[in-house]
Scaffold this motif. Structure first.
Motif, PDB file in Angstrom:
ATOM      1  N   PRO A 283       0.569  -1.161   0.046  1.00 30.81           N
ATOM      2  CA  PRO A 283       0.153  -0.089  -0.051  1.00 30.81           C
ATOM      3  C   PRO A 283       0.893   1.265   0.025  1.00 30.81           C
ATOM      4  O   PRO A 283       0.401   2.352  -0.593  1.00 30.81           O
ATOM      5  CB  PRO A 283      -0.765  -0.193   1.328  1.00 30.81           C
ATOM      6  N   LEU A 284       2.043   1.180   0.693  1.00 33.96           N
ATOM      7  CA  LEU A 284       2.899   2.271   0.714  1.00 33.96           C
ATOM      8  C   LEU A 284       3.395   2.867  -0.450  1.00 33.96           C
ATOM      9  O   LEU A 284       3.236   4.017  -1.088  1.00 33.96           O
ATOM     10  CB  LEU A 284       4.091   2.387   1.733  1.00 33.96           C
ATOM     11  N   LEU A 285       3.693   1.846  -1.353  1.00 35.95           N
ATOM     12  CA  LEU A 285       4.338   2.186  -2.676  1.00 35.95           C
ATOM     13  C   LEU A 285       3.072   2.382  -3.654  1.00 35.95           C
ATOM     14  O   LEU A 285       3.472   3.399  -4.701  1.00 35.95           O
ATOM     15  CB  LEU A 285       5.103   0.947  -3.420  1.00 35.95           C
ATOM     16  N   ASP A 286       2.147   1.833  -3.334  1.00 35.07           N
ATOM     17  CA  ASP A 286       0.888   2.375  -4.224  1.00 35.07           C
ATOM     18  C   ASP A 286       0.648   3.773  -4.101  1.00 35.07           C
ATOM     19  O   ASP A 286       0.228   4.636  -5.039  1.00 35.07           O
ATOM     20  CB  ASP A 286      -0.355   1.382  -3.921  1.00 35.07           C
ATOM     21  N   ALA A 287       0.480   4.155  -2.651  1.00 32.77           N
ATOM     22  CA  ALA A 287       0.229   5.656  -2.497  1.00 32.77           C
ATOM     23  C   ALA A 287       1.306   6.848  -3.139  1.00 32.77           C
ATOM     24  O   ALA A 287       0.855   7.441  -3.725  1.00 32.77           O
ATOM     25  CB  ALA A 287       0.079   5.842  -1.205  1.00 32.77           C
ATOM     26  N   VAL A 288       2.522   6.274  -3.050  1.00 28.64           N
ATOM     27  CA  VAL A 288       3.690   6.938  -3.467  1.00 28.64           C
ATOM     28  C   VAL A 288       3.543   6.995  -4.809  1.00 28.64           C
ATOM     29  O   VAL A 288       3.499   8.433  -5.444  1.00 28.64           O
ATOM     30  CB  VAL A 288       4.940   6.433  -2.815  1.00 28.64           C
ATOM     31  N   THR A 289       3.209   6.174  -5.545  1.00 31.74           N
ATOM     32  CA  THR A 289       2.942   5.964  -6.827  1.00 31.74           C
ATOM     33  C   THR A 289       1.936   6.990  -7.405  1.00 31.74           C
ATOM     34  O   THR A 289       1.979   7.908  -8.497  1.00 31.74           O
ATOM     35  CB  THR A 289       2.866   4.622  -7.664  1.00 31.74           C
ATOM     36  N   LYS A 290       0.865   6.807  -6.804  1.00 34.88           N
ATOM     37  CA  LYS A 290      -0.432   7.673  -7.095  1.00 34.88           C
ATOM     38  C   LYS A 290      -0.134   9.012  -6.865  1.00 34.88           C
ATOM     39  O   LYS A 290      -0.855   9.753  -7.532  1.00 34.88           O
ATOM     40  CB  LYS A 290      -1.661   7.122  -6.213  1.00 34.88           C
ATOM     41  N   LYS A 291       0.677   9.493  -6.051  1.00 38.22           N
ATOM     42  CA  LYS A 291       1.128  10.864  -5.427  1.00 38.22           C
ATOM     43  C   LYS A 291       1.878  11.526  -6.453  1.00 38.22           C
ATOM     44  O   LYS A 291       2.302  12.589  -6.616  1.00 38.22           O
ATOM     45  CB  LYS A 291       1.696  10.918  -4.316  1.00 38.22           C
ATOM     46  N   GLY A 292       2.556  10.507  -7.416  1.00 39.84           N
ATOM     47  CA  GLY A 292       3.465  10.900  -8.683  1.00 39.84           C
ATOM     48  C   GLY A 292       4.765  11.084  -8.006  1.00 39.84           C
ATOM     49  O   GLY A 292       5.762  12.060  -8.632  1.00 39.84           O
ATOM     50  N   ILE A 293       5.269  10.561  -6.753  1.00 41.25           N
ATOM     51  CA  ILE A 293       6.397  10.526  -6.476  1.00 41.25           C
ATOM     52  C   ILE A 293       7.401   9.608  -7.112  1.00 41.25           C
ATOM     53  O   ILE A 293       6.987   8.293  -7.001  1.00 41.25           O
ATOM     54  CB  ILE A 293       6.580  10.493  -4.727  1.00 41.25           C
ATOM     55  N   PRO A 294       8.687  10.123  -7.732  1.00 36.45           N
ATOM     56  CA  PRO A 294       9.375   9.188  -8.158  1.00 36.45           C
ATOM     57  C   PRO A 294      10.157   8.291  -7.308  1.00 36.45           C
ATOM     58  O   PRO A 294      10.280   8.830  -6.237  1.00 36.45           O
ATOM     59  CB  PRO A 294      10.401   9.914  -8.970  1.00 36.45           C
TER      60      PRO A 294
END
Length: 105
Positions: A53-64
């Motif tokens: 879930p953490l990587l999903d959220a980071v990806t959705k926020k557009g954080i490389p």
């Protein structure tokens, strides 16, 4: 008795532990530590929103983000020992430079 964390048995599968560095913090976090028997496929799954879930959220926020370090031929016990025994920033070569490679063996 089999030991497990988050429903996953530890220690019976050999694979790779990998450290992900986020280009900027997300909710106070800048790293993710994971385990897989196939890191490239796992990274594809993370980028597609399947998995942590953490990587999903980071990806959705557009954080490389990118994998910055791997430990090969390790098991789930090793992953858990890294999580318990180290600050992830201290294991990250982006954050800690070459000193990171002296930690987490």
């Amino acid at each position: 008795m089999k030991r497990s964390v988050n429903g996953r048995r530890l220690g019976h599968i050999i694979g790779s532990v990998y450290l992900v560095h986020f280009a900027r913090r997300y909710q106070g976090k800048q790293h993710y530590l994971g385990f897989s028997t196939n890191v490239p496929e796992r990274v594809k799954a993370h980028r597609a929103g399947r998995g942590a879930p953490l990587l999903d959220a980071v990806t959705k926020k557009g954080i490389p983000w990118r994998v910055v370090r791997t430990w090969k031929r390790k098991d789930g016990h090793f992953e858990q020992s890294l999580k318990r025994g180290h600050e992830l920033k201290d294991l990250c070569p982006v954050c800690s430079g070459p000193q990171a490679y002296k930690r987490g063996h």
